[in-house]
Design an enzyme around this catalytic site. Structure first.
Site, mmCIF file in Angstrom:
data_model
loop_
_atom_site.group_PDB
_atom_site.id
_atom_site.type_symbol
_atom_site.label_atom_id
_atom_site.label_comp_id
_atom_site.label_asym_id
_atom_site.label_seq_id
_atom_site.Cartn_x
_atom_site.Cartn_y
_atom_site.Cartn_z
ATOM 1 N N ARG A 164 27.300 39.479 24.800
ATOM 2 C CA ARG A 164 26.921 39.536 26.030
ATOM 3 C C ARG A 164 26.865 38.451 26.481
ATOM 4 N NH1 ARG A 164 27.200 43.835 25.135
ATOM 5 N NH2 ARG A 164 26.333 45.817 25.468
ATOM 6 N N SER A 238 20.920 48.458 31.439
ATOM 7 C CA SER A 238 20.008 47.267 30.645
ATOM 8 C C SER A 238 19.415 46.094 30.956
ATOM 9 C CB SER A 238 20.908 47.391 29.550
ATOM 10 O OG SER A 238 20.956 48.216 29.029
ATOM 11 N N GLU A 333 18.765 40.202 30.242
ATOM 12 C CA GLU A 333 20.647 39.824 30.295
ATOM 13 C C GLU A 333 20.909 39.931 31.857
ATOM 14 O OE1 GLU A 333 22.475 43.460 28.083
ATOM 15 O OE2 GLU A 333 23.793 43.691 30.017
HETATM 16 C C1 LIG Z 1 23.756 51.192 35.095
HETATM 17 C C2 LIG Z 1 24.247 50.557 34.495
HETATM 18 C C3 LIG Z 1 24.931 50.350 33.263
HETATM 19 C C4 LIG Z 1 25.841 49.555 32.706
HETATM 20 N N1 LIG Z 1 26.295 49.031 31.200
HETATM 21 C C5 LIG Z 1 26.471 48.453 30.748
HETATM 22 C C6 LIG Z 1 27.156 48.561 29.789
HETATM 23 O O1 LIG Z 1 26.685 50.043 28.852
HETATM 24 N N2 LIG Z 1 27.811 47.223 28.760
HETATM 25 C C7 LIG Z 1 27.895 46.238 29.566
HETATM 26 O O2 LIG Z 1 28.243 45.262 29.322
HETATM 27 N N3 LIG Z 1 26.878 45.975 30.637
HETATM 28 C C8 LIG Z 1 26.390 47.009 31.280
HETATM 29 N N4 LIG Z 1 25.669 46.850 32.680
HETATM 30 C C9 LIG Z 1 25.793 45.970 33.191
HETATM 31 C C10 LIG Z 1 27.389 45.947 34.571
HETATM 32 O O3 LIG Z 1 27.906 46.876 34.868
HETATM 33 C C11 LIG Z 1 28.038 44.705 34.075
HETATM 34 O O4 LIG Z 1 27.714 43.471 34.102
HETATM 35 C C12 LIG Z 1 29.437 44.078 34.756
HETATM 36 O O5 LIG Z 1 30.219 43.701 33.830
HETATM 37 C C13 LIG Z 1 28.418 43.322 36.236
HETATM 38 O O6 LIG Z 1 30.253 43.978 37.383
HETATM 39 P P1 LIG Z 1 29.734 42.920 38.416
HETATM 40 O O7 LIG Z 1 31.192 43.558 39.248
HETATM 41 O O8 LIG Z 1 29.064 44.610 38.804
HETATM 42 O O9 LIG Z 1 28.836 41.940 38.805
HETATM 43 P P2 LIG Z 1 28.094 40.998 39.726
HETATM 44 O O10 LIG Z 1 26.101 41.408 39.562
HETATM 45 O O11 LIG Z 1 29.066 40.789 40.737
HETATM 46 O O12 LIG Z 1 28.143 39.340 38.421
HETATM 47 C C14 LIG Z 1 27.529 38.943 37.281
HETATM 48 C C15 LIG Z 1 27.275 37.717 37.265
HETATM 49 O O13 LIG Z 1 29.277 36.980 36.915
HETATM 50 C C16 LIG Z 1 29.965 35.969 38.206
HETATM 51 N N5 LIG Z 1 30.824 36.887 38.296
HETATM 52 C C17 LIG Z 1 30.948 38.028 39.601
HETATM 53 N N6 LIG Z 1 32.941 37.990 39.303
HETATM 54 C C18 LIG Z 1 32.967 37.449 38.799
HETATM 55 C C19 LIG Z 1 34.446 36.350 39.251
HETATM 56 N N7 LIG Z 1 35.987 36.686 39.379
HETATM 57 N N8 LIG Z 1 34.617 35.222 38.422
HETATM 58 C C20 LIG Z 1 33.522 35.002 38.051
HETATM 59 N N9 LIG Z 1 32.533 35.198 38.536
HETATM 60 C C21 LIG Z 1 31.600 35.935 37.934
HETATM 61 C C22 LIG Z 1 28.389 37.034 39.013
HETATM 62 O O14 LIG Z 1 28.559 35.258 39.526
HETATM 63 C C23 LIG Z 1 26.791 37.225 38.401
HETATM 64 O O15 LIG Z 1 26.843 35.806 37.838
HETATM 65 C C24 LIG Z 1 25.418 48.321 33.332
HETATM 66 C C25 LIG Z 1 25.136 48.176 34.900
HETATM 67 C C26 LIG Z 1 24.651 48.968 35.606
HETATM 68 C C27 LIG Z 1 23.867 48.934 37.191
#
Ligand SMILES: Cc1cc2nc3c(=O)[nH]c(=O)nc-3n(C[C@H](O)[C@H](O)[C@H](O)COP(=O)(O)OP(=O)(O)OC[C@H]3O[C@@H](n4cnc5c(N)ncnc54)[C@H](O)[C@@H]3O)c2cc1C
Length: 338
Positions: A164, A238, A333
């Site tokens: 992570r 998580s 996380e």
């Molecule tokens: C129900 C649920 C289940 C999940 N299960 C998992 C799992 O099994 N495994 C797992 O690893 N994660 C899981 N996650 C967490 C999440 O889905 C991941 O971390 C995902 O990659 C976040 O993507 P996002 O676009 O929503 O990021 P955001 O929440 O929008 O951003 C997360 C971080 O990345 C940065 N960021 C986003 N996009 C960019 C970009 N283009 N360039 C630079 N920085 C950027 C943001 O500034 C922030 O710091 C889960 C979340 C939920 C709600």
């Protein structure tokens, strides 16, 4: 022409459903928009937050700066013998990319089905689930450097992936904006059933020779049954990482708690954070408008109207109680903003 909006509600842009606003907000649909945005020096000097799907962040208060929401679309692929290279825009929904690949029998990310969020965020924390991590299939990503307004390609080695974790959460935090991600997939599936739950569910369905479509369906089914759907109950998956501790510390814990759930890791023993939290009596507990999920204590939820501060305070209480009972310090996380 870029549209900078003012005082925009972020409630529908974060899966916790926290009702805060951004002072300035801009949506980026094309990578060239980034160069245009940062031509104006005022955006170099304000607080910035890059957002994809908002599924891995807790917004503690109104954001007094510029939110840059990435919506760069497009998926392309190239096949070379049995290898497939798939490149997707950072604003693509991760699970749409998974479906694109699974539908075409491009193997490698089927175990990562139904993870919420965008493609662009996937390298940030090296997303992982059911025995597979992004780094297993990652070829490269292209990212915009804010200071120089130039695009740079990062290889897998450059990204320094960990559990992570990546360079984008450490040394290069907030310095780059990822605009596209390229994966290295295969036409020859290497079915990964490392997680017992997948094998069990395949057996329930009498599937003995699973395809990647079967794996994707089964993973999606397991996830839906275990995790709360953010569209009905706010959460960010998580909330804490599974802590990795030394073999010596683990031996001490196992002596006191023989049933401790653990996995061996390269640099010690990895404990199941959900189990530790559950042992402290937190599973399914409701605290004001927040609490932990009834089926998985690792997931903090917004029961409606929770503030970011409330969720944060609950997470601090959980960290304290787990530390008191086990001497293990949980690390969040989820990205805490504000
Ligand atoms: C129900 C649920 C289940 C999940 N299960 C998992 C799992 O099994 N495994 C797992 O690893 N994660 C899981 N996650 C967490 C999440 O889905 C991941 O971390 C995902 O990659 C976040 O993507 P996002 O676009 O929503 O990021 P955001 O929440 O929008 O951003 C997360 C971080 O990345 C940065 N960021 C986003 N996009 C960019 C970009 N283009 N360039 C630079 N920085 C950027 C943001 O500034 C922030 O710091 C889960 C979340 C939920 C709600």
């Amino acid at each position: 022409m870029l549209q900078i909006q003012e005082n925009v509600s972020l409630k529908n842009f974060n899966t916790f459903g926290i009702d805060v606003s951004a002072k300035y907000f801009v949506e980026i649909a094309h990578e060239d928009d980034l160069a245009e945005l940062f031509m104006d020096p005022q955006w170099l000097h304000v607080k910035r937050l890059v957002m994809g799907g908002g599924s891995n962040m807790l917004l503690k208060k109104n954001f007094d700066g510029l939110v840059i929401r990435i919506n760069i679309r497009g998926i392309e692929h190239r096949i070379n013998h049995n290898e497939v290279f798939v490149e997707a825009g950072a604003g693509e929904v991760w699970n749409d990319l998974v479906n694109y690949c699974v539908d075409r029998d491009y193997a490698g990310i089927e175990n990562l089905s139904l993870i919420p969020g965008s493609v662009g965020a996937s390298p940030i924390q090296n997303i992982g689930a059911y025995g597979v991590e992004l780094q297993d299939v990652f070829k490269s990503c292209r990212a915009f450097e804010i200071a120089t307004r130039e695009l740079r390609t990062f290889t897998k080695e450059d990204c320094r992936f960990g559990y992570r974790d990546s360079i984008f959460k450490g040394e290069l935090k907030e310095k780059y904006i990822i605009v596209s991600v390229k994966l290295h997939l295969s036409l020859i599936p290497d079915i990964n059933l490392k997680y017992g739950a997948i094998e069990q569910e395949l057996a329930n369905r009498n599937i003995t020779n699973p395809t990647i479509k079967d794996v994707s369906r089964v993973v999606s089914h397991i996830r839906v049954s275990k995790l709360p759907d953010p569209s009905t109950i706010g959460n960010a998956g998580s909330f804490f990482k599974n802590p990795v501790i030394s073999v010596e510390q683990f031996a001490g814990i196992q002596e006191k708690f023989p049933e401790v759930v653990h996995y061996s890791a390269a640099d010690g023993e990895k404990l199941a954070a959900g189990w530790l939290i559950e042992q402290c009596g937190w599973k399914g507990k409701v605290v004001g408008n927040t609490g932990t999920w009834k089926n998985q204590a690792l997931v903090l939820v917004n029961h409606g109207g929770a503030t970011g501060e409330e969720v944060y305070s609950l997470s601090s209480q959980i960290i304290d109680t787990v530390y008191s009972k086990f001497g293990v310090l949980l690390e969040r996380e989820v990205n805490i903003i504000g």
